[in-house]
Scaffold this motif. Structure first.
Motif, PDB file in Angstrom:
ATOM      1  N   UNK A 172     -67.464  44.362  -1.561  1.00 11.52           N
ATOM      2  CA  UNK A 172     -67.734  45.893  -1.148  1.00 11.52           C
ATOM      3  C   UNK A 172     -69.402  46.295  -1.281  1.00 11.52           C
ATOM      4  N   UNK A 173     -69.677  47.602   0.034  1.00 12.85           N
ATOM      5  CA  UNK A 173     -70.877  48.012   0.359  1.00 12.85           C
ATOM      6  C   UNK A 173     -72.231  48.446  -1.146  1.00 12.85           C
ATOM      7  N   UNK A 174     -73.612  47.823  -1.320  1.00 15.61           N
ATOM      8  CA  UNK A 174     -73.355  47.756  -2.495  1.00 15.61           C
ATOM      9  C   UNK A 174     -74.157  49.445  -2.389  1.00 15.61           C
ATOM     10  N   UNK A 175     -74.282  49.939  -1.534  1.00 13.77           N
ATOM     11  CA  UNK A 175     -74.626  51.849  -1.951  1.00 13.77           C
ATOM     12  C   UNK A 175     -72.879  52.681  -2.172  1.00 13.77           C
ATOM     13  N   UNK A 176     -71.751  51.820  -2.436  1.00 12.34           N
ATOM     14  CA  UNK A 176     -70.420  52.646  -2.688  1.00 12.34           C
ATOM     15  C   UNK A 176     -70.491  52.958  -3.458  1.00 12.34           C
ATOM     16  N   UNK A 177     -69.732  53.686  -3.989  1.00  6.53           N
ATOM     17  CA  UNK A 177     -69.827  54.522  -5.454  1.00  6.53           C
ATOM     18  C   UNK A 177     -68.013  53.962  -6.456  1.00  6.53           C
ATOM     19  N   UNK A 178     -69.518  53.239  -7.601  1.00  4.67           N
ATOM     20  CA  UNK A 178     -68.368  52.639  -8.870  1.00  4.67           C
ATOM     21  C   UNK A 178     -67.642  54.303  -8.996  1.00  4.67           C
ATOM     22  N   UNK A 179     -66.371  53.336 -10.280  1.00  2.00           N
ATOM     23  CA  UNK A 179     -65.594  52.088 -10.702  1.00  2.00           C
ATOM     24  C   UNK A 179     -65.432  51.222  -9.174  1.00  2.00           C
ATOM     25  N   UNK A 180     -65.670  50.181  -9.942  1.00  4.79           N
ATOM     26  CA  UNK A 180     -64.924  49.196  -9.192  1.00  4.79           C
ATOM     27  C   UNK A 180     -64.491  48.571 -10.146  1.00  4.79           C
ATOM     28  N   UNK A 181     -62.641  48.096  -8.925  1.00  9.24           N
ATOM     29  CA  UNK A 181     -61.845  47.495  -9.979  1.00  9.24           C
ATOM     30  C   UNK A 181     -62.489  46.288 -10.484  1.00  9.24           C
ATOM     31  N   UNK A 182     -61.969  45.399 -11.776  1.00 10.81           N
ATOM     32  CA  UNK A 182     -62.664  44.467 -12.666  1.00 10.81           C
ATOM     33  C   UNK A 182     -61.765  43.076 -12.456  1.00 10.81           C
ATOM     34  N   UNK A 183     -61.229  43.385 -11.403  1.00 12.04           N
ATOM     35  CA  UNK A 183     -60.182  41.223 -11.188  1.00 12.04           C
ATOM     36  C   UNK A 183     -61.263  41.209  -9.509  1.00 12.04           C
ATOM     37  N   UNK A 184     -62.497  40.863 -10.045  1.00 10.35           N
ATOM     38  CA  UNK A 184     -63.273  39.900  -8.465  1.00 10.35           C
ATOM     39  C   UNK A 184     -63.097  38.332  -8.835  1.00 10.35           C
ATOM     40  N   UNK A 185     -63.253  37.289  -8.118  1.00 12.62           N
ATOM     41  CA  UNK A 185     -63.927  36.267  -7.741  1.00 12.62           C
ATOM     42  C   UNK A 185     -63.055  35.611  -8.667  1.00 12.62           C
ATOM     43  N   UNK A 186     -62.442  34.098  -9.076  1.00 14.30           N
ATOM     44  CA  UNK A 186     -61.935  33.320  -9.681  1.00 14.30           C
ATOM     45  C   UNK A 186     -62.546  32.949 -11.350  1.00 14.30           C
ATOM     46  N   UNK A 187     -61.546  32.909 -11.933  1.00 15.29           N
ATOM     47  CA  UNK A 187     -62.326  32.984 -13.003  1.00 15.29           C
ATOM     48  C   UNK A 187     -63.510  32.581 -13.569  1.00 15.29           C
ATOM     49  N   UNK A 188     -63.669  31.196 -13.166  1.00 13.56           N
ATOM     50  CA  UNK A 188     -64.856  30.540 -13.156  1.00 13.56           C
ATOM     51  C   UNK A 188     -66.202  30.529 -12.926  1.00 13.56           C
ATOM     52  N   UNK A 222     -67.005  21.593 -12.912  1.00 12.83           N
ATOM     53  CA  UNK A 222     -66.763  23.053 -13.119  1.00 12.83           C
ATOM     54  C   UNK A 222     -67.780  23.782 -14.175  1.00 12.83           C
ATOM     55  N   UNK A 223     -68.489  24.738 -14.727  1.00 14.90           N
ATOM     56  CA  UNK A 223     -69.536  24.633 -15.694  1.00 14.90           C
ATOM     57  C   UNK A 223     -68.613  25.289 -16.364  1.00 14.90           C
ATOM     58  N   UNK A 224     -68.092  26.294 -15.446  1.00 15.18           N
ATOM     59  CA  UNK A 224     -67.330  27.482 -17.225  1.00 15.18           C
ATOM     60  C   UNK A 224     -65.482  27.405 -16.882  1.00 15.18           C
ATOM     61  N   UNK A 225     -64.716  26.036 -17.112  1.00 13.56           N
ATOM     62  CA  UNK A 225     -63.525  26.144 -16.182  1.00 13.56           C
ATOM     63  C   UNK A 225     -62.608  26.551 -17.674  1.00 13.56           C
ATOM     64  N   UNK A 226     -62.347  27.950 -17.764  1.00 15.80           N
ATOM     65  CA  UNK A 226     -61.718  29.296 -19.205  1.00 15.80           C
ATOM     66  C   UNK A 226     -60.465  28.787 -18.229  1.00 15.80           C
ATOM     67  N   UNK A 227     -59.627  29.417 -19.354  1.00 15.85           N
ATOM     68  CA  UNK A 227     -58.284  29.227 -18.558  1.00 15.85           C
ATOM     69  C   UNK A 227     -57.646  30.361 -19.270  1.00 15.85           C
ATOM     70  N   UNK A 228     -58.630  31.446 -18.895  1.00 13.26           N
ATOM     71  CA  UNK A 228     -57.937  32.625 -19.671  1.00 13.26           C
ATOM     72  C   UNK A 228     -59.235  33.523 -19.595  1.00 13.26           C
ATOM     73  N   UNK A 229     -59.521  34.934 -19.593  1.00 17.41           N
ATOM     74  CA  UNK A 229     -60.830  35.434 -19.351  1.00 17.41           C
ATOM     75  C   UNK A 229     -61.770  35.603 -21.387  1.00 17.41           C
ATOM     76  N   UNK A 230     -60.629  35.608 -21.972  1.00 19.54           N
ATOM     77  CA  UNK A 230     -61.121  34.828 -23.052  1.00 19.54           C
ATOM     78  C   UNK A 230     -61.879  33.524 -23.327  1.00 19.54           C
TER      79      UNK A 230
END
Length: 318
Positions: A172-188, A222-230
């Motif tokens: 995304x462009x840094x100057x683009x306007x939020x809101x952005x989707x919250x689902x980005x990047x592999x969870x870890x 991996x440092x934080x290998x969570x198996x869910x978001x919680x």
């Protein structure tokens, strides 16, 4: 119908000029499939003219106009990003309504490189890889983008000597306007502000991911290998300790609005988790892994840390 532009030669061409291009995918011979993702598959190809190996990404959805292609985030960002530590886009071809990205060929990704190891990397190698990742990221951020999907699979390598950032499908462009989707990047590798559903995050999420990747380069785990978001938040709390409101008021409020209560955890020192890292390395990782995104260094600031001030030539060597 074939439309095409080369990444560097035709940025100024009109759509009409591009449509007149004679460059087609017949200029390449495909050798084998390298990978398959949600949006496209990647093939190993060879230029019929030069014999040079290339990576060809074929998008799964069809594109019925050239303007539709040019509006893709991956095209928009890669057109502007030419750096030794960013994978080079050689050309884009639209043929029979399919879109192809032709990239320089890189042997493997960082995940594969780590998986192949049967012993830990020396710190000098970790330092050089981290330096290259931050160099590429600093360039991306300075040119107005953040990546949003930094993870070992999206860092391409030619052995540990050369590392390049790839896959700008979520950039995304840094100057683009939020809101952005919250689902980005592999969870870890997902920053706390994304896990807590902030819709105003920015480039510090990439810095958090680099902190996770740097730790993994030292331990090959991996440092934080969570198996869910919680569970991911729980894994972060196990290392950083329970978040206090005074440490990051915005994050505390995000959690409250979700009816989420942080687990009670005593922090675990990075020194005990990564015993093969120097004190300077621990300092850099601790700062990149701050709860509060405002407290993380920028990529350019991270490059000025004492960790990199050593009698070692840093940067791409091949």
């Amino acid at each position: 119908m074939t439309n095409c532009w080369t990444a560097w030669d035709c940025q100024g061409c009109s759509a009409k000029e591009r449509q007149g291009s004679l460059w087609t995918m017949n200029r390449y011979t495909t050798l084998k499939q390298l990978g398959d993702g949600t949006y496209g598959s990647v093939l190993l190809g060879k230029s019929n003219e030069t014999g040079e190996l290339v990576a060809i990404k074929r998008m799964k959805r069809k594109f019925y106009s050239w303007d539709e292609c040019l509006n893709l985030r991956e095209v928009k960002s890669l057109k502007k990003l030419s750096h030794a530590n960013v994978v080079r886009l050689r050309e884009v071809v639209r043929e029979n309504d399919y879109l192809y990205f032709v990239f320089e060929y890189m042997k493997e990704n960082l995940y594969q490189l780590m998986k192949e190891r049967n012993k830990l990397f020396p710190e000098s190698v970790v330092r050089n890889m981290t330096f290259q990742i931050l160099q590429g990221l600093s360039f991306i951020h300075e040119h107005g983008y953040f990546h949003r999907d930094m993870k070992p699979e999206n860092l391409l390598c030619m052995g540990p000597e050369l590392v390049k950032i790839a896959d700008f499908g979520l950039a995304r462009e840094i100057r683009s306007q939020p809101p952005y989707t919250d689902y980005v990047s592999t969870r870890w590798y997902r920053a706390p502000e994304v896990l807590l559903k902030s819709n105003t995050y920015s480039s510090p999420i990439d810095i958090w991911a680099v902190g996770c990747i740097m730790a993994e380069l030292y331990t090959l785990r991996p440092l934080f290998p969570g198996n869910s978001e919680v569970d991911e938040i729980f894994k972060i709390c196990q290392v950083l300790g329970t978040l206090k409101k005074s440490d990051w008021p915005e994050g505390y409020n995000l959690a409250t609005s979700m009816n989420f209560r942080f687990p009670k955890c005593v922090p675990t020192s990075l020194r005990s988790l990564i015993p093969n890292a120097s004190n300077e390395a621990i300092t850099l990782m601790k700062d990149m892994l701050q709860w509060d995104p405002e407290k993380r260094p920028s990529a350019a600031q991270a490059l000025r840390y004492p960790y990199f001030h050593v009698g070692q030539a840093l940067g791409a060597t091949s």
